[in-house]
Scaffold this active site. Structure first.
Site, short mmCIF file in Angstrom:
data_model
loop_
_atom_site.label_atom_id
_atom_site.label_comp_id
_atom_site.label_asym_id
_atom_site.label_seq_id
_atom_site.Cartn_x
_atom_site.Cartn_y
_atom_site.Cartn_z
N CYS A 183 0.85 -1.19 0.00
CA CYS A 183 0.00 0.00 0.00
C CYS A 183 0.89 1.24 0.00
O CYS A 183 2.04 1.19 0.47
CB CYS A 183 -0.91 0.01 1.23
N HIS B 45 -5.97 -1.64 -1.93
CA HIS B 45 -5.63 -2.92 -1.30
C HIS B 45 -6.70 -3.98 -1.52
O HIS B 45 -6.40 -5.18 -1.59
CB HIS B 45 -5.41 -2.71 0.20
N ASN C 296 0.35 -14.38 -9.22
CA ASN C 296 -0.26 -15.40 -8.38
C ASN C 296 -1.39 -14.72 -7.61
O ASN C 296 -1.16 -13.69 -6.98
CB ASN C 296 0.74 -15.97 -7.38
N HIS D 228 -1.06 -7.71 -6.87
CA HIS D 228 0.29 -7.52 -7.40
C HIS D 228 0.73 -8.75 -8.17
O HIS D 228 0.13 -9.82 -8.06
CB HIS D 228 1.29 -7.25 -6.27
N GLN E 110 4.58 -10.40 -10.26
CA GLN E 110 6.04 -10.40 -10.18
C GLN E 110 6.64 -10.53 -11.57
O GLN E 110 5.97 -10.92 -12.53
CB GLN E 110 6.52 -11.54 -9.29
#
Length: 361
Positions: A73, A116, A156, A169, A171
């Site tokens: 956040c 979030h 994921n 999020h 990666q």
């Protein structure tokens, strides 16, 4: 898109990607962080010929923090996070607990939104387009690092997948080698090319899927289908109709259409299990856990795959869930984990039918 690069207190790179050209990103990371120390090492298995990353420092990574302590956040007042600014559109930064680092590659975190409680499927088309721009930019930048041979962008989603941070999020892994899964594809492409006098295997697969009953969604520039030999209960492959080796190769038309197609797929995934096993439609089934994985051609040399070049590879995204029905997961047991032979409980044709049934109204 406006791109602003800065550094966190421990020296890691952080990059803001903004929709507005007038966005100012000058917030300073005020945390008293020491330099990140990693022990990442890549070891090659002499029997299987694949590689394993040994990264013992990851044992201390952040694990399921409460929402008010989420490190993804934006920072607010004295509550300091990985993102120094008080808001953001999309942010990419070097992972504090990377699986790959230094000569062994690089790992980055991609925050899709500052909200979030959102998910990728909640983004607007404009926001999703900005994430695509960020993926593309990072692919370009990372491909120029001397230690990097392949760039892998992925997400994921869900605790069942093993996600330890609830914030939306993904990666990016920049590997110092060609990954085993990509190598298998390239060997198949090479064998097919030789056997057919030059035909491209990806083109042949796409042509066959277009003519079959497993198409889930078709746009002008993208095709989504459940593959003939799907490994997972619900698995969709998303291809641009014009073959390109990586995200950099997408033309403007394909880039413009992508958000609409991809968001629709994600929203359908969240409706797959509504009403199953006697449950009420929309009765609160937890969000579908999934992995979304971009497959791009390696940037290294391909001499071991005789007769194959980067242009023979086809960029595509594989989206799949480990949930096989409402309240039940698909576990990788003896056959899958021990011998890499998957057993799928859901016929691909039925999976495609179900994904068509739950289309947005």
């Amino acid at each position: 898109m406006k791109k602003t690069s800065t550094r966190l207190a421990d020296g890691r790179e952080l990059i803001y990607y903004d929709l507005r050209d007038d966005a100012v990103r000058d917030a300073v990371d005020r945390r008293p962080l020491e330099r990140t120390v990693t022990t990442s090492e890549v070891r090659r298995d002499p029997l299987l010929g694949d590689s394993v990353a040994i990264a013992s420092h990851r044992q201390g990574r952040t694990y399921h923090p409460p929402a008010d302590e989420c490190p993804l956040c934006p920072s607010q007042g004295e509550r300091l996070s990985e993102i120094p600014d008080s808001s953001y559109d999309v942010v990419v930064f070097e992972n504090r607990f990377p699986s790959l680092a230094g000569d062994s590659g690089r790992c980055e975190v991609v925050c899709f939104t500052s909200d979030h409680n959102a998910s990728f499927g909640d983004l607007t088309e404009e926001q999703a387009g900005l994430v695509l721009d960020a993926w593309t930019d990072r692919t370009s930048e990372l491909s120029h690092l001397p230690s990097v041979e392949q760039v892998f962008c992925f997400e994921n989603r869900g605790a069942e997948i093993g996600v330890t941070l609830g914030h939306p999020h993904g990666q990016i892994y920049a590997y110092p080698f060609t990954t085993p899964r990509t190598a298998l594809m390239l060997r198949s492409v090479a064998a097919h090319k030789e056997a057919t006098g030059g035909e491209n295997l990806f083109d042949a697969v796409l042509e066959q899927e277009l003519a079959d009953e497993r198409v889930v969604l078709e746009g002008e520039h993208w095709l989504a289908f459940v593959p003939y030999a799907a490994h997972w209960p619900y698995e969709v492959h998303l291809y641009p109709k014009r073959r390109v080796p990586d995200l950099l190769g997408l033309d403007e038309d394909a880039r413009t259409e992508f958000p609409k197609v991809y968001l629709e797929l994600l929203r359908r995934f969240d409706r797959i299990f509504d009403g199953q096993d006697g449950g009420k439609e929309g009765a609160g089934e937890p969000p579908t856990p999934y992995i979304a994985a971009w497959h791009q051609a390696p940037f290294g040399q391909l001499e071991e795959f005789e007769g194959v070049s980067r242009d023979d590879f086809a960029l595509h995204l594989e989206l799949f869930t480990i949930r096989r029905t409402s309240g039940k997961l698909k576990f990788l047991a003896g056959s899958e984990s021990g011998m890499n032979v998957f057993i799928n409980d859901v016929p691909p044709e039925r999976a495609a039918e179900r994904l068509r049934e739950v289309a947005s109204s």
